[in-house]
Scaffold this active site. Structure first.
Site, PDB file in Angstrom:
ATOM      1  N   ASP A  35     -47.976  59.620 -12.056  1.00  0.00           N
ATOM      2  CA  ASP A  35     -47.757  58.464 -11.180  1.00  0.00           C
ATOM      3  C   ASP A  35     -48.303  57.222 -11.879  1.00  0.00           C
ATOM      4  OD1 ASP A  35     -47.355  58.556  -7.761  1.00  0.00           O
ATOM      5  OD2 ASP A  35     -47.914  56.665  -8.719  1.00  0.00           O
ATOM      6  N   GLU A 162     -35.660  67.427  -0.563  1.00  0.00           N
ATOM      7  CA  GLU A 162     -36.786  68.115   0.063  1.00  0.00           C
ATOM      8  C   GLU A 162     -36.675  67.992   1.580  1.00  0.00           C
ATOM      9  OE1 GLU A 162     -39.104  70.198  -1.236  1.00  0.00           O
ATOM     10  OE2 GLU A 162     -39.246  70.434   0.923  1.00  0.00           O
ATOM     11  N   LYS A 222     -28.816  65.775   2.792  1.00  0.00           N
ATOM     12  CA  LYS A 222     -30.170  65.337   3.135  1.00  0.00           C
ATOM     13  C   LYS A 222     -30.122  64.213   4.169  1.00  0.00           C
ATOM     14  CE  LYS A 222     -34.444  64.531   3.286  1.00  0.00           C
ATOM     15  NZ  LYS A 222     -35.406  65.390   3.932  1.00  0.00           N
ATOM     16  N   ARG A 262     -26.493  77.118  21.751  1.00  0.00           N
ATOM     17  CA  ARG A 262     -25.732  76.163  20.938  1.00  0.00           C
ATOM     18  C   ARG A 262     -26.520  74.869  20.742  1.00  0.00           C
ATOM     19  NH1 ARG A 262     -20.639  75.844  24.662  1.00  0.00           N
ATOM     20  NH2 ARG A 262     -22.405  75.692  26.090  1.00  0.00           N
ATOM     21  N   SER A 271     -40.569  61.127  23.474  1.00  0.00           N
ATOM     22  CA  SER A 271     -41.779  60.499  22.941  1.00  0.00           C
ATOM     23  C   SER A 271     -41.666  58.983  23.004  1.00  0.00           C
ATOM     24  CB  SER A 271     -41.986  60.925  21.485  1.00  0.00           C
ATOM     25  OG  SER A 271     -40.937  60.395  20.685  1.00  0.00           O
ATOM     26  N   CYS A 278     -39.141  58.511   6.847  1.00  0.00           N
ATOM     27  CA  CYS A 278     -37.805  59.000   6.488  1.00  0.00           C
ATOM     28  C   CYS A 278     -36.690  58.672   7.479  1.00  0.00           C
ATOM     29  CB  CYS A 278     -37.851  60.506   6.286  1.00  0.00           C
ATOM     30  SG  CYS A 278     -38.912  60.984   4.923  1.00  0.00           S
ATOM     31  N   PHE A 279     -36.891  58.999   8.749  1.00  0.00           N
ATOM     32  CA  PHE A 279     -35.756  58.941   9.678  1.00  0.00           C
ATOM     33  C   PHE A 279     -35.074  57.563   9.681  1.00  0.00           C
ATOM     34  CE2 PHE A 279     -36.930  62.609  12.790  1.00  0.00           C
ATOM     35  CZ  PHE A 279     -36.579  63.514  11.818  1.00  0.00           C
ATOM     36  N   GLN A 280     -35.859  56.526   9.930  1.00  0.00           N
ATOM     37  CA  GLN A 280     -35.246  55.193  10.036  1.00  0.00           C
ATOM     38  C   GLN A 280     -34.605  54.782   8.704  1.00  0.00           C
ATOM     39  OE1 GLN A 280     -36.898  52.034  12.378  1.00  0.00           O
ATOM     40  NE2 GLN A 280     -37.025  50.748  10.568  1.00  0.00           N
ATOM     41  N   LYS A 281     -35.361  54.957   7.634  1.00  0.00           N
ATOM     42  CA  LYS A 281     -34.864  54.552   6.311  1.00  0.00           C
ATOM     43  C   LYS A 281     -33.567  55.299   5.963  1.00  0.00           C
ATOM     44  CE  LYS A 281     -37.042  56.874   2.755  1.00  0.00           C
ATOM     45  NZ  LYS A 281     -36.092  57.691   1.993  1.00  0.00           N
ATOM     46  N   ARG A 348     -46.619  55.506   8.091  1.00  0.00           N
ATOM     47  CA  ARG A 348     -45.419  54.720   7.814  1.00  0.00           C
ATOM     48  C   ARG A 348     -44.468  54.755   9.022  1.00  0.00           C
ATOM     49  NH1 ARG A 348     -43.970  57.030   1.892  1.00  0.00           N
ATOM     50  NH2 ARG A 348     -44.777  58.917   2.865  1.00  0.00           N
TER      51      ARG A 348
HETATM   52  N1  LIG Z   1     -42.632  61.992   3.036  1.00  0.00           N
HETATM   53  C1  LIG Z   1     -41.850  63.000   3.369  1.00  0.00           C
HETATM   54  O1  LIG Z   1     -42.169  63.775   4.261  1.00  0.00           O
HETATM   55  C2  LIG Z   1     -40.556  63.240   2.653  1.00  0.00           C
HETATM   56  C3  LIG Z   1     -39.877  64.441   2.864  1.00  0.00           C
HETATM   57  C4  LIG Z   1     -38.684  64.671   2.189  1.00  0.00           C
HETATM   58  C5  LIG Z   1     -38.190  63.728   1.301  1.00  0.00           C
HETATM   59  N2  LIG Z   1     -38.867  62.572   1.101  1.00  0.00           N
HETATM   60  C6  LIG Z   1     -38.346  61.643   0.087  1.00  0.00           C
HETATM   61  O2  LIG Z   1     -39.101  61.857  -1.113  1.00  0.00           O
HETATM   62  C7  LIG Z   1     -39.284  60.625  -1.826  1.00  0.00           C
HETATM   63  C8  LIG Z   1     -40.767  60.368  -2.034  1.00  0.00           C
HETATM   64  O3  LIG Z   1     -41.385  60.239  -0.774  1.00  0.00           O
HETATM   65  P1  LIG Z   1     -42.960  60.205  -0.615  1.00  0.00           P
HETATM   66  O4  LIG Z   1     -43.233  60.219   0.853  1.00  0.00           O
HETATM   67  O5  LIG Z   1     -43.572  61.260  -1.474  1.00  0.00           O
HETATM   68  O6  LIG Z   1     -43.273  58.766  -1.237  1.00  0.00           O
HETATM   69  P2  LIG Z   1     -44.680  58.173  -1.689  1.00  0.00           P
HETATM   70  O7  LIG Z   1     -44.574  56.709  -1.599  1.00  0.00           O
HETATM   71  O8  LIG Z   1     -45.782  58.890  -0.965  1.00  0.00           O
HETATM   72  O9  LIG Z   1     -44.811  58.596  -3.231  1.00  0.00           O
HETATM   73  C9  LIG Z   1     -44.034  58.082  -4.240  1.00  0.00           C
HETATM   74  C10 LIG Z   1     -44.902  57.865  -5.470  1.00  0.00           C
HETATM   75  O10 LIG Z   1     -44.068  57.533  -6.569  1.00  0.00           O
HETATM   76  C11 LIG Z   1     -44.806  56.654  -7.416  1.00  0.00           C
HETATM   77  N3  LIG Z   1     -43.895  55.945  -8.322  1.00  0.00           N
HETATM   78  C12 LIG Z   1     -42.941  55.021  -8.017  1.00  0.00           C
HETATM   79  N4  LIG Z   1     -42.284  54.645  -9.126  1.00  0.00           N
HETATM   80  C13 LIG Z   1     -42.824  55.319 -10.170  1.00  0.00           C
HETATM   81  C14 LIG Z   1     -42.551  55.360 -11.555  1.00  0.00           C
HETATM   82  N5  LIG Z   1     -41.575  54.618 -12.093  1.00  0.00           N
HETATM   83  N6  LIG Z   1     -43.312  56.163 -12.327  1.00  0.00           N
HETATM   84  C15 LIG Z   1     -44.293  56.912 -11.790  1.00  0.00           C
HETATM   85  N7  LIG Z   1     -44.578  56.937 -10.475  1.00  0.00           N
HETATM   86  C16 LIG Z   1     -43.852  56.153  -9.659  1.00  0.00           C
HETATM   87  C17 LIG Z   1     -45.526  55.745  -6.453  1.00  0.00           C
HETATM   88  O11 LIG Z   1     -46.634  55.117  -7.078  1.00  0.00           O
HETATM   89  C18 LIG Z   1     -45.920  56.729  -5.335  1.00  0.00           C
HETATM   90  O12 LIG Z   1     -47.230  57.224  -5.514  1.00  0.00           O
HETATM   91  C19 LIG Z   1     -38.565  59.566  -0.996  1.00  0.00           C
HETATM   92  O13 LIG Z   1     -37.264  59.410  -1.491  1.00  0.00           O
HETATM   93  C20 LIG Z   1     -38.521  60.170   0.393  1.00  0.00           C
HETATM   94  O14 LIG Z   1     -37.434  59.688   1.152  1.00  0.00           O
HETATM   95  C21 LIG Z   1     -40.047  62.310   1.736  1.00  0.00           C
HETATM   96  O1  LIG Z   2     -39.016  66.475  19.342  1.00  0.00           O
HETATM   97  C1  LIG Z   2     -39.465  65.594  18.596  1.00  0.00           C
HETATM   98  C2  LIG Z   2     -39.639  65.784  17.208  1.00  0.00           C
HETATM   99  C3  LIG Z   2     -40.128  64.735  16.441  1.00  0.00           C
HETATM  100  N1  LIG Z   2     -40.469  63.556  17.024  1.00  0.00           N
HETATM  101  C4  LIG Z   2     -40.979  62.465  16.173  1.00  0.00           C
HETATM  102  O2  LIG Z   2     -40.105  62.268  15.085  1.00  0.00           O
HETATM  103  C5  LIG Z   2     -40.816  61.809  13.943  1.00  0.00           C
HETATM  104  C6  LIG Z   2     -40.516  62.663  12.725  1.00  0.00           C
HETATM  105  O3  LIG Z   2     -41.065  63.941  12.895  1.00  0.00           O
HETATM  106  P1  LIG Z   2     -40.806  65.131  11.865  1.00  0.00           P
HETATM  107  O4  LIG Z   2     -39.369  65.241  11.605  1.00  0.00           O
HETATM  108  O5  LIG Z   2     -41.477  66.322  12.393  1.00  0.00           O
HETATM  109  O6  LIG Z   2     -41.631  64.643  10.585  1.00  0.00           O
HETATM  110  P2  LIG Z   2     -41.168  64.034   9.160  1.00  0.00           P
HETATM  111  O7  LIG Z   2     -42.278  64.317   8.223  1.00  0.00           O
HETATM  112  O8  LIG Z   2     -40.709  62.648   9.331  1.00  0.00           O
HETATM  113  O9  LIG Z   2     -39.944  64.956   8.707  1.00  0.00           O
HETATM  114  C7  LIG Z   2     -38.581  64.533   8.761  1.00  0.00           C
HETATM  115  O10 LIG Z   2     -38.283  63.726   7.640  1.00  0.00           O
HETATM  116  C8  LIG Z   2     -38.522  64.380   6.373  1.00  0.00           C
HETATM  117  C9  LIG Z   2     -38.275  63.348   5.300  1.00  0.00           C
HETATM  118  O11 LIG Z   2     -36.954  63.229   4.946  1.00  0.00           O
HETATM  119  C10 LIG Z   2     -37.624  65.603   6.269  1.00  0.00           C
HETATM  120  O12 LIG Z   2     -37.849  66.258   5.032  1.00  0.00           O
HETATM  121  C11 LIG Z   2     -37.912  66.551   7.428  1.00  0.00           C
HETATM  122  O13 LIG Z   2     -37.029  67.668   7.378  1.00  0.00           O
HETATM  123  C12 LIG Z   2     -37.721  65.794   8.743  1.00  0.00           C
HETATM  124  O14 LIG Z   2     -38.088  66.636   9.843  1.00  0.00           O
HETATM  125  C13 LIG Z   2     -42.295  61.830  14.343  1.00  0.00           C
HETATM  126  O15 LIG Z   2     -42.719  60.552  14.726  1.00  0.00           O
HETATM  127  C14 LIG Z   2     -42.323  62.770  15.520  1.00  0.00           C
HETATM  128  O16 LIG Z   2     -43.391  62.529  16.393  1.00  0.00           O
HETATM  129  C15 LIG Z   2     -40.306  63.361  18.378  1.00  0.00           C
HETATM  130  O17 LIG Z   2     -40.590  62.287  18.900  1.00  0.00           O
HETATM  131  N2  LIG Z   2     -39.803  64.393  19.125  1.00  0.00           N
END
Ligand SMILES: NC(=O)c1ccc[n+]([C@@H]2O[C@H](COP(=O)([O-])OP(=O)(O)OC[C@H]3O[C@@H](n4cnc5c(N)ncnc54)[C@H](O)[C@@H]3O)[C@@H](O)[C@H]2O)c1
Ligand SMILES: O=c1ccn([C@@H]2O[C@H](COP(=O)(O)OP(=O)(O)O[C@H]3O[C@H](CO)[C@@H](O)[C@H](O)[C@H]3O)[C@@H](O)[C@H]2O)c(=O)[nH]1
Length: 479
Positions: A35, A162, A222, A262, A271, A278-281, A348
């Site tokens: 990183d 992921e 995804k 179903r 909630s 993730c969701f909004q973005k 976030r």
């Molecule tokens: N957070 C989640 O639960 C989740 C789940 C599934 C998928 N994702 C996706 O995975 C990706 C990463 O999410 P995150 O939550 O881990 O983000 P994050 O911001 O926690 O981590 C990303 C890291 O990448 C580093 N980085 C950026 N540019 C770089 C570069 N050029 N070289 C080296 N390091 C660099 C940043 O400094 C940061 O530490 C996103 O696309 C997100 O949408 C996130």
């Molecule tokens: O019945 C529900 C379930 C979730 N939430 C809310 O929804 C948001 C997201 O929750 P959750 O999906 O459990 O967590 P994330 O870590 O955001 O995970 C989502 O976003 C990730 C990033 O892309 C994906 O990898 C996951 O599969 C997907 O579940 C949170 O604020 C929860 O409180 C509710 O309000 N009601």
């Protein structure tokens, strides 16, 4: 191809936990997570595993087992790229805050930087794995950057999104519903790359759960998965308001519909609104993609999920104000929970940020307690909105590390994260020390409303009838 060295660019909420699990399950592979953020890498290397930068149940034990053996955290990005046969790109892809697509499209600046760095440094053939969530067809742009260096290095690009959720990341990684790998299924080199990546997961994931598709299907799946999940939350939240005005109880409605196989019972908790990075973005990104292909109806359909979510947050804050006799000015309101969900320190897009911003606009005095979120994070979340000066945020909001202290002398409590510990509090004690009427706004339907009423509180849940009225008391049909 035998993978001996993996590099993961991005040591965030995904890169860190995912690579820790891969390293634990594949002791014969060296995994280096790199990183550009030096503080983050230093935190991952903290001797005390409880102080790693991501709070995630079960993660410290996995890191402890592998770190220093075959799991390394480093800022030397070039060296890790050079040594690896397989590179995960797991950097952030937030919503663009400038230029074309501002507020909608994913900002791929960091992805492009990674591709250019890989292209510059690589001397041997590599498999590049998109781990970040990306717009469909991003792999084509990566290919263009990588193939135009003229140094003869061959790249295979795979999409491997992921699906872990924060708070349950380790369980999700150890026992995923599926692992999705998108690749060039038509060519021998593509198939070899797919089986190299699949071979890593096969160390602990049954082969039947590893799904192979073409790259575009994988990238789009995804965004689709997140859109469907978020849509369920917005759908039940839309029903919550209807419940409140009709006397139906959203928990009962969710149970009743969820028993239909179903529909299914998961992800139907009404909630204060969904949060998280993730969701909004991802939905905004989906809407933007649909718009750019001219698919107006498709874009509008998915945009409504976000509109409903924004409305739910605003509605929750407005309900607090209205219930507190139409003014919260100068009143102490205690916020229990700042993280976007339980068991994470991630804030976030947390609903708490927007609810509190609204209350601060109404001149409330806010006190926040969250078991895992640091006070600097809370202030920086509010500062980011630029609704008022940094000084004003600090003088009108206090972060407290003891929940009983936080609730003392407050007019109302709002539960905004479903932390388990909130359920176990001595609510009698909290009641004694609050102003009366003692209002509790449960944005997670976490607490036992009947118990709270017995103590003397005036509780309000989401989608909960305020009082049980007789069937005949109101006409069933309106207008
Ligand atoms: N957070 C989640 O639960 C989740 C789940 C599934 C998928 N994702 C996706 O995975 C990706 C990463 O999410 P995150 O939550 O881990 O983000 P994050 O911001 O926690 O981590 C990303 C890291 O990448 C580093 N980085 C950026 N540019 C770089 C570069 N050029 N070289 C080296 N390091 C660099 C940043 O400094 C940061 O530490 C996103 O696309 C997100 O949408 C996130
Ligand atoms: O019945 C529900 C379930 C979730 N939430 C809310 O929804 C948001 C997201 O929750 P959750 O999906 O459990 O967590 P994330 O870590 O955001 O995970 C989502 O976003 C990730 C990033 O892309 C994906 O990898 C996951 O599969 C997907 O579940 C949170 O604020 C929860 O409180 C509710 O309000 N009601």
């Amino acid at each position: 191809m035998k993978v001996k060295n993996i590099c993961c660019i991005g040591a965030g909420y995904v890169g860190g936990p995912t690579m820790a699990v891969i390293a634990q399950k594949c002791p014969e592979i060296n995994v280096t997570v790199v990183d550009i953020n030096e503080d983050r890498i230093a935190a991952w290397n903290n001797e005390d595993v409880e102080k790693i930068p991501v709070y995630e149940p079960g993660l410290p034990a996995v890191v402890k087992e592998a770190r220093g053996k075959n799991l390394f955290f480093s800022t030397n990005v070039d060296a890790a790229i050079d040594a690896a046969e397989l590179i995960f790109i797991s950097v952030n892809t937030p919503t663009k805050t400038y230029g074309i697509g501002k507020g909608m499209a994913a900002d791929l600046k960091w992805i492009e930087l990674c591709a250019r760095q890989i292209a510059r440094v690589s001397r041997t053939d590599k498999i590049i794995v998109e781990k970040s969530t990306l717009p469909v067809r991003t792999a084509a742009a990566l290919r263009e950057i990588l193939d135009n260096t003229g140094n003869g290095v061959k790249y295979q690009i795979l999409s491997n999104p992921e699906f872990l959720a924060e708070g349950t990341a380790i369980q999700d990684l150890l026992n995923p519903d599926r692992v999705l790998i998108g690749g060039d299924v038509q060519s021998t080199e593509g198939q070899e790359a797919i089986s190299a990546l699949s071979g890593i997961y096969e160390k602990w994931v049954p082969k039947s759960k590893i799904l192979t598709t073409n790259v575009w299907s994988s990238e789009l799946s995804k965004l689709t998965a997140n859109a469907f999940l978020a849509q369920r939350v917005s759908s039940i939240n839309a029903m919550s308001e209807l419940c409140e005005v009709t006397g139906a109880d959203v928990t009962e409605v969710a149970k009743a519909i969820g028993m239909d196989s179903r529909i299914g019972s998961k992800f139907l908790n009404s909630s204060v609104g969904f949060g998280g990075s993730c969701f909004q973005k991802d939905i905004l990104n989906l809407v933007y993609i649909a718009q750019s292909f001219g698919l107006k109806e498709v874009a509008e359909y998915w945009e409504q999920v976000i509109i409903m979510n924004d409305y739910q947050k605003k509605r929750f804050a407005a309900n607090i104000i209205q219930t507190l006799y139409n003014t919260v000015s100068g009143k102490k309101i205690t916020i229990l929970g700042w993280a976007f969900k339980k068991d994470t320190n991630d804030t976030r897009e947390s609903a708490a940020i927007y609810v509190v911003d609204h209350l601060l606009n109404e001149e409330a005095n806010i006190t926040v307690y969250d078991p895992k979120v640091q006070s600097e994070q809370i202030f920086s979340d509010l500062d980011y909105l630029k609704s008022r000066s940094k000084e004003a945020n600090r003088s009108n909001l206090k972060v407290v590390h003891d929940p009983y202290e936080a609730c003392k002398n407050s007019h109302a409590i709002a539960v905004l994260t479903e932390w388990e510990e909130f359920k176990g509090y001595d609510w009698e004690r909290i009641y004694q020390n609050m102003l009366k009427p003692a209002f509790v706004f449960d944005g997670r339907n976490l607490l036992d409303i009947q118990e709270l009423i017995k103590i003397g509180f005036v509780p309000k849940g989401v989608g909960k009838p305020e009082f049980m009225e007789s069937f005949a008391a109101k006409p069933a049909m309106v207008g």
